[in-house]
Design an enzyme around this catalytic site. Structure first.
Site, mmCIF file in Angstrom:
data_model
loop_
_atom_site.group_PDB
_atom_site.id
_atom_site.type_symbol
_atom_site.label_atom_id
_atom_site.label_comp_id
_atom_site.label_asym_id
_atom_site.label_seq_id
_atom_site.Cartn_x
_atom_site.Cartn_y
_atom_site.Cartn_z
ATOM 1 N N ASP A 90 0.846 -1.202 0.000
ATOM 2 C CA ASP A 90 0.000 0.000 0.000
ATOM 3 C C ASP A 90 0.883 1.254 0.000
ATOM 4 O O ASP A 90 2.109 1.164 0.103
ATOM 5 C CB ASP A 90 -0.976 -0.020 1.196
ATOM 6 C CG ASP A 90 -0.282 0.107 2.555
ATOM 7 O OD1 ASP A 90 0.538 1.029 2.730
ATOM 8 O OD2 ASP A 90 -0.573 -0.712 3.463
ATOM 9 N N HIS A 105 8.392 -5.330 -0.984
ATOM 10 C CA HIS A 105 7.543 -6.224 -1.778
ATOM 11 C C HIS A 105 6.803 -5.508 -2.899
ATOM 12 O O HIS A 105 5.823 -6.032 -3.417
ATOM 13 C CB HIS A 105 6.568 -6.974 -0.853
ATOM 14 C CG HIS A 105 7.270 -7.926 0.088
ATOM 15 N ND1 HIS A 105 6.705 -8.405 1.249
ATOM 16 C CD2 HIS A 105 8.522 -8.480 0.022
ATOM 17 C CE1 HIS A 105 7.576 -9.218 1.851
ATOM 18 N NE2 HIS A 105 8.678 -9.265 1.133
HETATM 19 P P1 OAD Z 1 1.071 -11.003 8.600
HETATM 20 O O1 OAD Z 1 -0.379 -11.093 8.290
HETATM 21 O O2 OAD Z 1 1.890 -12.227 8.485
HETATM 22 O O3 OAD Z 1 1.257 -10.455 10.087
HETATM 23 C C1 OAD Z 1 0.534 -9.345 10.509
HETATM 24 C C2 OAD Z 1 0.990 -8.966 11.886
HETATM 25 O O4 OAD Z 1 0.299 -7.782 12.250
HETATM 26 C C3 OAD Z 1 0.706 -10.012 12.971
HETATM 27 O O5 OAD Z 1 1.869 -10.231 13.742
HETATM 28 C C4 OAD Z 1 -0.399 -9.356 13.800
HETATM 29 O O6 OAD Z 1 -0.334 -9.703 15.175
HETATM 30 C C5 OAD Z 1 -0.095 -7.882 13.594
HETATM 31 N N1 OAD Z 1 -1.233 -6.972 13.790
HETATM 32 C C6 OAD Z 1 -2.550 -7.196 13.591
HETATM 33 N N2 OAD Z 1 -3.271 -6.090 13.884
HETATM 34 C C7 OAD Z 1 -2.379 -5.136 14.276
HETATM 35 C C8 OAD Z 1 -2.488 -3.791 14.706
HETATM 36 N N3 OAD Z 1 -3.679 -3.170 14.795
HETATM 37 N N4 OAD Z 1 -1.352 -3.124 15.028
HETATM 38 C C9 OAD Z 1 -0.129 -3.728 14.942
HETATM 39 N N5 OAD Z 1 0.020 -4.994 14.548
HETATM 40 C C10 OAD Z 1 -1.071 -5.711 14.208
HETATM 41 O O7 OAD Z 1 1.654 -9.798 7.707
HETATM 42 P P2 OAD Z 1 3.167 -9.466 7.362
HETATM 43 O O8 OAD Z 1 4.082 -9.895 8.457
HETATM 44 O O9 OAD Z 1 3.207 -8.067 6.926
HETATM 45 O O10 OAD Z 1 4.263 -10.695 1.161
HETATM 46 O O11 OAD Z 1 3.391 -10.393 6.100
HETATM 47 C C11 OAD Z 1 4.609 -10.361 5.427
HETATM 48 C C12 OAD Z 1 4.406 -10.675 3.985
HETATM 49 O O12 OAD Z 1 3.610 -11.854 3.843
HETATM 50 C C13 OAD Z 1 3.616 -9.646 3.196
HETATM 51 O O13 OAD Z 1 4.396 -8.552 2.796
HETATM 52 C C14 OAD Z 1 3.133 -10.427 2.011
HETATM 53 C C15 OAD Z 1 2.671 -11.651 2.740
HETATM 54 O O14 OAD Z 1 2.654 -12.821 2.015
HETATM 55 C C16 OAD Z 1 4.097 -11.021 -0.132
HETATM 56 O O15 OAD Z 1 2.991 -11.092 -0.655
HETATM 57 C C17 OAD Z 1 5.376 -11.293 -0.844
#
Ligand code: OAD
Length: 227
Positions: A90, A105
């Protein structure tokens, strides 16, 4: 010289702007198979399905705005050399006013030629089969799919190594190589993790809170500190 703060963000920082995360309950990867929508093989097999998946993400993004966590991070620029490294596709960090952003990404708002990798802006919300680059090649979203290289990883590593403070917000630290960034921190660096469901890591200050609850307070503390 301004002290450097590097912030590493994941889907959690945009959750409270209405954009879903991937691995939480109801997350995108509970509704879709990665193999169907986020790999080069998926695009070869069923390009319309893949384009539609990203068209939906883009439409959702058009309806979203930066939340107070994004907006307060931008305030750090008053006193610090701020670099945001994001896994998010985003543009909410850009729209909150952050100047120095590394997208690991890719970006939802860009397409890329399948012929020569030239990048084009996406002017409306959709990218469709038959949308071509100037040489006649099909355009694809300019995002990194599973199995593809992460071209900005080395830049990101350099930024992490030279930071005084490394702040991680809203990521499950499941996806590599991005999740490796933390391993480039030096012993002298302060490392802070904000996530309601945090991964426990030695030597890291953990705040098990939502981004909008904790980031504004952290930013105020950093801006009012004397060092
Ligand atoms: P995830 O969905 O794996 O993790 C999201 C994290 O955000 C979790 O640890 C939640 O606990 C946390 N979370 C949820 N609500 C929140 C809030 N209000 N404030 C703070 N944290 C919160 O997402 P990512 O770690 O970003 O890549 O995923 C990494 C990559 O996996 C993405 O960039 C994407 C995906 O597959 C690709 O598509 C290559």
């Amino acid at each position: 010289m301004f002290k450097k703060i590097v912030v590493f963000t994941g889907a959690g920082i945009s959750a409270e702007s209405g954009l879903g995360t991937f691995r939480d309950v109801g997350g995108l990867w509970k509704k879709y198979n990665i193999e169907d929508v986020a790999t080069p093989e998926a695009f070869n097999k069923n390009p319309s399905l893949v384009l539609d998946f990203y068209n939906q993400r883009r439409k959702q993004l058009l309806k979203s705005k930066p939340n107070v966590a994004h907006l307060s991070l931008a305030k750090l620029q008053k006193k610090f050399n701020l670099v945001v490294i994001t896994q998010n596709i985003d543009n909410l960090h850009e729209r909150s006013g952050v100047k120095n952003i590394i997208h690991l990404h890719g970006k939802l708002t860009e397409s890329r030629s399948t012929l020569d990798n030239k990048i084009y802006p996406i002017n409306n919300s959709e990218l469709n089969l038959g949308d071509l680059c100037s040489k006649g090649g099909q355009l694809r979203p300019n995002v990194v799919w599973f199995g593809e290289d992460v071209p900005n990883m080395n830049n990101a590593i350099d930024e992490v190594k030279s930071a005084s403070i490394f702040i991680i917000i809203g990521t499950s630290l499941n996806v590599y190589p991005a999740a490796n960034l933390i391993n480039y921190c030096l012993k002298s660096q302060r490392i802070i993790l904000i996530d309601p469901n945090p991964t426990r890591i030695n030597g890291v200050e953990i705040f098990a809170k939502k981004a909008t609850e904790f980031v504004p307070k952290l930013v105020d503390d950093l801006l009012s500190s004397n060092n």
